[in-house]
Design an enzyme around this catalytic site. Structure first.
Site, PDB file in Angstrom:
ATOM      1  N   TYR A  31     -54.931  20.321 -45.903  1.00  0.00           N
ATOM      2  CA  TYR A  31     -56.361  20.330 -45.570  1.00  0.00           C
ATOM      3  C   TYR A  31     -56.838  21.695 -45.065  1.00  0.00           C
ATOM      4  O   TYR A  31     -58.020  21.908 -44.878  1.00  0.00           O
ATOM      5  CB  TYR A  31     -56.667  19.250 -44.523  1.00  0.00           C
ATOM      6  CG  TYR A  31     -56.544  17.858 -45.080  1.00  0.00           C
ATOM      7  CD1 TYR A  31     -57.545  17.324 -45.889  1.00  0.00           C
ATOM      8  CD2 TYR A  31     -55.425  17.081 -44.818  1.00  0.00           C
ATOM      9  CE1 TYR A  31     -57.438  16.050 -46.411  1.00  0.00           C
ATOM     10  CE2 TYR A  31     -55.305  15.797 -45.346  1.00  0.00           C
ATOM     11  CZ  TYR A  31     -56.317  15.295 -46.139  1.00  0.00           C
ATOM     12  OH  TYR A  31     -56.210  14.035 -46.660  1.00  0.00           O
ATOM     13  N   HIS A  60     -56.305  12.589 -37.854  1.00  0.00           N
ATOM     14  CA  HIS A  60     -56.153  12.959 -39.257  1.00  0.00           C
ATOM     15  C   HIS A  60     -57.134  14.068 -39.619  1.00  0.00           C
ATOM     16  O   HIS A  60     -58.318  13.988 -39.308  1.00  0.00           O
ATOM     17  CB  HIS A  60     -56.343  11.745 -40.165  1.00  0.00           C
ATOM     18  CG  HIS A  60     -55.785  11.964 -41.523  1.00  0.00           C
ATOM     19  ND1 HIS A  60     -56.514  12.537 -42.525  1.00  0.00           N
ATOM     20  CD2 HIS A  60     -54.546  11.735 -42.019  1.00  0.00           C
ATOM     21  CE1 HIS A  60     -55.765  12.628 -43.605  1.00  0.00           C
ATOM     22  NE2 HIS A  60     -54.560  12.154 -43.321  1.00  0.00           N
ATOM     23  N   PRO A  61     -56.652  15.114 -40.299  1.00  0.00           N
ATOM     24  CA  PRO A  61     -57.479  16.302 -40.537  1.00  0.00           C
ATOM     25  C   PRO A  61     -58.411  16.240 -41.738  1.00  0.00           C
ATOM     26  O   PRO A  61     -59.089  17.224 -42.035  1.00  0.00           O
ATOM     27  CB  PRO A  61     -56.424  17.393 -40.747  1.00  0.00           C
ATOM     28  CG  PRO A  61     -55.289  16.676 -41.370  1.00  0.00           C
ATOM     29  CD  PRO A  61     -55.273  15.313 -40.711  1.00  0.00           C
ATOM     30  N   CYS A  62     -58.515  15.093 -42.418  1.00  0.00           N
ATOM     31  CA  CYS A  62     -59.284  15.043 -43.662  1.00  0.00           C
ATOM     32  C   CYS A  62     -60.751  15.436 -43.491  1.00  0.00           C
ATOM     33  O   CYS A  62     -61.374  15.946 -44.414  1.00  0.00           O
ATOM     34  CB  CYS A  62     -59.163  13.678 -44.327  1.00  0.00           C
ATOM     35  SG  CYS A  62     -59.810  12.316 -43.348  1.00  0.00           S
ATOM     36  N   LYS A  63     -61.337  15.213 -42.328  1.00  0.00           N
ATOM     37  CA  LYS A  63     -62.753  15.537 -42.121  1.00  0.00           C
ATOM     38  C   LYS A  63     -62.955  16.717 -41.182  1.00  0.00           C
ATOM     39  O   LYS A  63     -64.080  17.087 -40.876  1.00  0.00           O
ATOM     40  CB  LYS A  63     -63.482  14.313 -41.584  1.00  0.00           C
ATOM     41  CG  LYS A  63     -63.342  13.114 -42.507  1.00  0.00           C
ATOM     42  CD  LYS A  63     -64.588  12.315 -42.555  1.00  0.00           C
ATOM     43  CE  LYS A  63     -64.314  11.052 -43.326  1.00  0.00           C
ATOM     44  NZ  LYS A  63     -64.938  10.892 -44.525  1.00  0.00           N
TER      45      LYS A  63
END
Length: 156
Positions: free
Chosen positions: A50, A101-104
């Site tokens: 990410y 979680h780093p998705c955003k």
């Protein structure tokens, strides 16, 4: 409200009085009552996929025994528990850990930095980590951070 103490690299979270497991006072007499608390080791790693920082929580109970990662969800805002916070293998430790979680992260950080720019405040590279920790504080509100510099991210 939660009370947070920081000592060395350890964060201590004092929970409000409740019937939660692990929140017991010492039975050693009225004068020696001790509020038992959880502590967390916090680490920030770089997520190559990410291309953003990733925040990890490794928790310990009152007797300094490793907490199951799922119990860390009790110290995360209800809005983000089990949505944004995941249980994954830590990249540098031989254990599973609660992680934001780093998705955003990139999207949220861009929005925060754009908000600063629109307000006439051009953020410097040095401010990125401080702004990132302020973003994380909205997800893990039970932890207080000692900022060494101010970073006004706008709003009212």
């Amino acid at each position: 409200d939660f009370v947070v103490e920081e000592e060395d690299d350890t964060v201590t979270i004092h929970h409000p009085s409740s019937n939660r497991e692990g929140e017991r006072e010492s039975q050693a007499g009225e004068e020696n009552k001790i509020l038992r608390t959880r502590t967390y080791d916090i680490s920030v790693t770089y997520d190559k996929y990410y291309q953003t920082p990733r925040f990890w929580l490794v928790g310990y109970d009152e007797t300094r025994q490793l907490l199951k990662p799922e119990l860390a969800l009790e110290d995360v805002s209800a809005e983000h528990a089990e949505k944004t916070v995941t249980i994954d293998t830590h990249p540098h430790l031989p254990l599973s850990s609660a992680s934001i979680h780093p998705c955003k992260h990139a999207h949220v950080m861009k929005k925060l930095l754009d908000s600063l720019s629109e307000g006439g405040k051009e953020p410097s590279v040095e401010h990125y980590l401080v702004i990132f920790l302020k973003f994380i504080a909205s997800i893990v509100p039970t932890i207080d951070y000692d900022y060494t510099m101010a970073a006004d991210i706008g709003g009212s």
